[in-house]
Design a protein around this motif. Structure first.
Motif, PDB file in Angstrom:
ATOM      1  N   UNK A 143       0.899 -35.031 -15.363  1.00  0.00           N
ATOM      2  CA  UNK A 143       1.215 -33.727 -14.791  1.00  0.00           C
ATOM      3  C   UNK A 143       1.099 -32.630 -15.850  1.00  0.00           C
ATOM      4  N   UNK A 144       1.364 -32.957 -17.080  1.00  0.00           N
ATOM      5  CA  UNK A 144       1.285 -31.980 -18.164  1.00  0.00           C
ATOM      6  C   UNK A 144       2.652 -31.360 -18.428  1.00  0.00           C
ATOM      7  N   UNK A 145       2.897 -31.042 -19.679  1.00  0.00           N
ATOM      8  CA  UNK A 145       4.220 -30.585 -20.101  1.00  0.00           C
ATOM      9  C   UNK A 145       4.693 -29.322 -19.391  1.00  0.00           C
ATOM     10  N   UNK A 146       3.822 -28.340 -19.247  1.00  0.00           N
ATOM     11  CA  UNK A 146       4.237 -27.077 -18.628  1.00  0.00           C
ATOM     12  C   UNK A 146       4.592 -27.275 -17.164  1.00  0.00           C
ATOM     13  N   UNK A 147       3.758 -28.007 -16.439  1.00  0.00           N
ATOM     14  CA  UNK A 147       4.051 -28.279 -15.030  1.00  0.00           C
ATOM     15  C   UNK A 147       5.330 -29.095 -14.899  1.00  0.00           C
ATOM     16  N   UNK A 148       5.504 -30.095 -15.745  1.00  0.00           N
ATOM     17  CA  UNK A 148       6.731 -30.900 -15.703  1.00  0.00           C
ATOM     18  C   UNK A 148       7.952 -30.019 -15.948  1.00  0.00           C
ATOM     19  N   UNK A 149       7.882 -29.156 -16.955  1.00  0.00           N
ATOM     20  CA  UNK A 149       9.015 -28.267 -17.244  1.00  0.00           C
ATOM     21  C   UNK A 149       9.323 -27.356 -16.060  1.00  0.00           C
ATOM     22  N   UNK A 150       8.294 -26.800 -15.442  1.00  0.00           N
ATOM     23  CA  UNK A 150       8.505 -25.908 -14.304  1.00  0.00           C
ATOM     24  C   UNK A 150       9.035 -26.663 -13.085  1.00  0.00           C
ATOM     25  N   UNK A 151       8.519 -27.860 -12.835  1.00  0.00           N
ATOM     26  CA  UNK A 151       9.037 -28.667 -11.731  1.00  0.00           C
ATOM     27  C   UNK A 151      10.492 -29.043 -11.990  1.00  0.00           C
ATOM     28  N   UNK A 152      10.775 -29.410 -13.222  1.00  0.00           N
ATOM     29  CA  UNK A 152      12.151 -29.780 -13.591  1.00  0.00           C
ATOM     30  C   UNK A 152      13.102 -28.633 -13.261  1.00  0.00           C
ATOM     31  N   UNK A 153      12.720 -27.442 -13.686  1.00  0.00           N
ATOM     32  CA  UNK A 153      13.550 -26.253 -13.460  1.00  0.00           C
ATOM     33  C   UNK A 153      13.719 -25.958 -11.970  1.00  0.00           C
ATOM     34  N   UNK A 154      12.656 -26.171 -11.191  1.00  0.00           N
ATOM     35  CA  UNK A 154      12.690 -25.844  -9.761  1.00  0.00           C
ATOM     36  C   UNK A 154      13.405 -26.887  -8.908  1.00  0.00           C
TER      37      UNK A 154
END
Length: 193
Positions: A143-154
């Motif tokens: 998924x990639x780090x940025x997408x993972x971070x954004x999904x985590x937050x959401x």
């Protein structure tokens, strides 16, 4: 708007997987829960994603199912399913990069929601479908780090509520030393060894 960025990341992740589907793989059996069709194939799943992409500009414009009528009925994939999907994906991307009001109410098949919430819903769906399809066709994918971070937050702060609505299966235990992507996949019930 954070949700527009999330949408673009998740949509790009899904496209990166779709673009690796071979014509022979379109006939693969897909899990029943991926489609409303009985005995779905990967082509059926791709057709659903194509329809979803096609709808994005109309949803952003405030159109309803009634407004669109039969516009998206029938086969949107034609003889070159991946290229057809890509064309619809390009239109969706262009629509999302316009100036958007996160509070604008949009009309979905399951109710009316603020635009930001719609983008969150479809982003989560696209991201986890990208991961799932990659597993089905056996291609390497992250998924990639940025997408993972954004999904985590959401999703992580409200994941139990999403799970109660049937969006996510039960959480799956992951190794103690797992990275953040694996932790996210575990929390969302998707991770598999």
């Amino acid at each position: 708007m954070k949700q527009a960025e999330l949408f673009l990341q998740a949509d790009a992740a899904l496209r990166s997987v779709v673009d690796r589907i071979t014509p022979q793989q379109l006939g693969l059996a897909a899990p029943a829960e991926w489609s409303q069709k009985p005995n779905p194939t990967l082509r059926d799943v791709l057709a659903s994603h194509a329809r979803d992409e096609a709808w994005v500009p109309d949803v952003l414009a405030g159109r309803t199912i009634e407004d669109a009528g039969t516009t998206y009925d029938g086969d949107l994939l034609g003889d070159d399913p991946v290229a057809s999907y890509d064309r619809l994906n390009d239109r969706a991307t262009a629509a999302i990069t316009a100036d958007l009001d996160p509070e604008k109410v949009v009309h979905l098949s399951y109710g009316d929601f603020p635009l930001a919430e719609y983008l969150q819903h479809v982003s989560v769906y696209r991201a986890f479908q990208a991961w799932s399809i990659a597993r089905l066709i056996e291609v390497p994918f992250r998924l990639g780090d940025t997408l993972v971070d954004n999904l985590w937050e959401e999703i992580v702060p409200q994941i139990d509520g999403w799970r109660e609505m049937g969006v996510f299966p039960p959480e799956v235990a992951v190794p103690a030393d797992a990275g953040r992507e694996t932790q996210l996949l575990g929390k969302a019930g998707y991770w598999q060894e």
